[in-house]
Scaffold this active site. Structure first.
Site, PDB file in Angstrom:
ATOM      1  N   LYS A 116       0.823  -1.214   0.000  1.00 19.67           N
ATOM      2  CA  LYS A 116       0.000   0.000   0.000  1.00 19.67           C
ATOM      3  C   LYS A 116       0.850   1.254   0.000  1.00 19.67           C
ATOM      4  O   LYS A 116       0.491   2.250  -0.628  1.00 19.67           O
ATOM      5  CB  LYS A 116      -0.951   0.012   1.212  1.00 19.67           C
ATOM      6  CG  LYS A 116      -2.126  -0.942   1.077  1.00 19.67           C
ATOM      7  CD  LYS A 116      -3.200  -0.620   2.106  1.00 19.67           C
ATOM      8  CE  LYS A 116      -4.345  -1.608   2.022  1.00 19.67           C
ATOM      9  NZ  LYS A 116      -5.339  -1.399   3.083  1.00 19.67           N
ATOM     10  N   LYS A 197      -8.252 -11.434  -8.066  1.00 17.28           N
ATOM     11  CA  LYS A 197      -9.386 -11.649  -7.183  1.00 17.28           C
ATOM     12  C   LYS A 197     -10.448 -10.576  -7.368  1.00 17.28           C
ATOM     13  O   LYS A 197     -10.114  -9.411  -7.614  1.00 17.28           O
ATOM     14  CB  LYS A 197      -8.908 -11.602  -5.726  1.00 17.28           C
ATOM     15  CG  LYS A 197      -8.898 -12.941  -5.045  1.00 17.28           C
ATOM     16  CD  LYS A 197      -8.237 -12.860  -3.694  1.00 17.28           C
ATOM     17  CE  LYS A 197      -9.194 -12.428  -2.600  1.00 17.28           C
ATOM     18  NZ  LYS A 197      -8.645 -12.708  -1.250  1.00 17.28           N
ATOM     19  N   LYS A 200     -12.811  -4.758  -4.389  1.00 14.41           N
ATOM     20  CA  LYS A 200     -13.266  -3.394  -4.664  1.00 14.41           C
ATOM     21  C   LYS A 200     -12.116  -2.464  -5.040  1.00 14.41           C
ATOM     22  O   LYS A 200     -12.334  -1.349  -5.466  1.00 14.41           O
ATOM     23  CB  LYS A 200     -14.066  -2.833  -3.493  1.00 14.41           C
ATOM     24  CG  LYS A 200     -13.454  -3.036  -2.152  1.00 14.41           C
ATOM     25  CD  LYS A 200     -14.529  -2.962  -1.063  1.00 14.41           C
ATOM     26  CE  LYS A 200     -13.978  -3.517   0.247  1.00 14.41           C
ATOM     27  NZ  LYS A 200     -14.975  -3.889   1.207  1.00 14.41           N
TER      28      LYS A 200
END
Ligand code: TRP
Length: 328
Positions: A116, A197, A200
């Site tokens: 991230k 996968k 969102k």
């Protein structure tokens, strides 16, 4: 089994968008099933969501919507505790104590933080200490098992390490939890990019089936799902990810397995139609309950959940404060 003898389960989910099929089949279906055999505590982790900038003025509504989704999908507030993290301030208090026994170096090595922070141009200190808040969530309820997907393995390992270290320093105060990875239906892939996968964080709205999608949208999304060029129906997730994903979806929705399902088809068209139909059927009871749940009821249930959670959290927090030798 009564509350005292059932193992305690805890899990959390961020309020960052409506529930989709990947969330449901990857983890939440397992929470619903585990209610029969565990004493479950399920938390909407709004404070974790704040570790990355949220669009202003959206988190409250996202929290309420997610709660309604979870209630409609079968998290039963009579059976489990469902609550919002920020309504139980003991989470951040325990997180501080865990931050004081966590090493800078071990937090820096967390893969989710590395991923991230590499992609973001602003990296908050909250993103860095995120795993200590997650460890606090878990430890605050004397949790035995943590049902989460494989992507959370490192965070649960970290929790075990840091809770053990806390206990070594201050006495036997916190319970060391175990990871539990759901067995079936773990990986539902994006319909437009079946190598990744369903999540969102991808930017293909057509690749994600939301649990609240109207039947016509579900049909459209499945019809347009990416397959591959040779027209053979077979379950082979590496070689034929798109078709295999459709087979998985149809299998889960009909309580079968993908290999068996594959035998019934020689063309993609009918497979897509049947998968859509089965999904629509599977989601129908959820969608009916979801439509009946109004906001005031949802908010009220969350307040009641927070009261129950807090009752337990204060007991553990008192133990922690005493063990650390703070002035009571
Ligand atoms: N980090 C988890 C996720 O992104 C969410 C989470 C926060 C969680 N606290 C938790 C999961 C405690 C399990 C237990 O999915």
């Amino acid at each position: 089994m009564n509350e005292a003898t059932r193992p305690r389960a805890f899990s959390g989910i961020q309020p960052s968008g409506a529930l989709h099929l990947g969330n449901y089949l990857g983890a939440i279906r397992n929470w619903v099933r585990m209610q029969a055999t565990t004493d479950g505590v399920y938390c909407i982790v709004d404070l974790h969501a704040l570790s990355v900038p949220q669009p202003p003025g959206t988190i409250r509504q996202a929290t309420i919507d997610l709660a309604a989704d979870l209630l409609a999908i079968g998290i039963d507030p009579e059976e489990s505790i469902l609550f919002v993290q920020s309504q139980v301030p003991e989470h951040t208090e325990l997180a501080w104590h865990l931050q004081c026994v966590a090493a800078f170096g071990e937090l820096r090595r967390m893969t989710q933080f590395k991923d991230k922070s590499e992609r973001a141009d602003f990296v908050s200190a909250g993103l860095f200490t995120y795993p200590t808040l997650q460890a606090a969530d878990i430890a605050l309820y004397d949790t035995d098992v943590v049902p989460v997907g494989d992507d959370q393995r490192q965070h649960v390992e970290f929790t075990r390490d840091i809770v053990t270290r806390f206990n070594n320093r201050f006495g036997d105060v916190l319970v060391v939890p175990e990871h539990r990875i759901p067995t079936a239906g773990d990986r539902i892939m994006d319909l437009q990019a079946p190598e990744s996968k369903m999540s969102k964080s991808t930017d293909s709205p057509q690749g994600i089936v939301y649990l609240t999608d109207p039947p016509a949208d579900i049909e459209k999304k499945l019809k347009r799902a990416v397959t591959d060029n040779d027209a053979e129906v077979a379950f082979d997730p590496t070689g034929k990810p798109g078709v295999s994903n459709l087979l998985t979806i149809l299998a889960v929705a009909t309580d079968s397995d993908p290999d068996t399902v594959a035998k019934g088809y020689s063309q993609y068209g009918p497979l897509k139609t049947d998968a859509a139909e089965a999904l629509i059927e599977m989601l129908r009871p959820f969608q009916e309950r979801r439509a009946e749940l109004d906001e005031p009821t949802t908010i009220e249930l969350l307040h009641a959940g927070a009261d129950k959670a807090r009752e337990r959290a204060t007991v553990v927090m008192d133990r922690v404060r005493a063990a650390v030798n703070l002035l009571a």
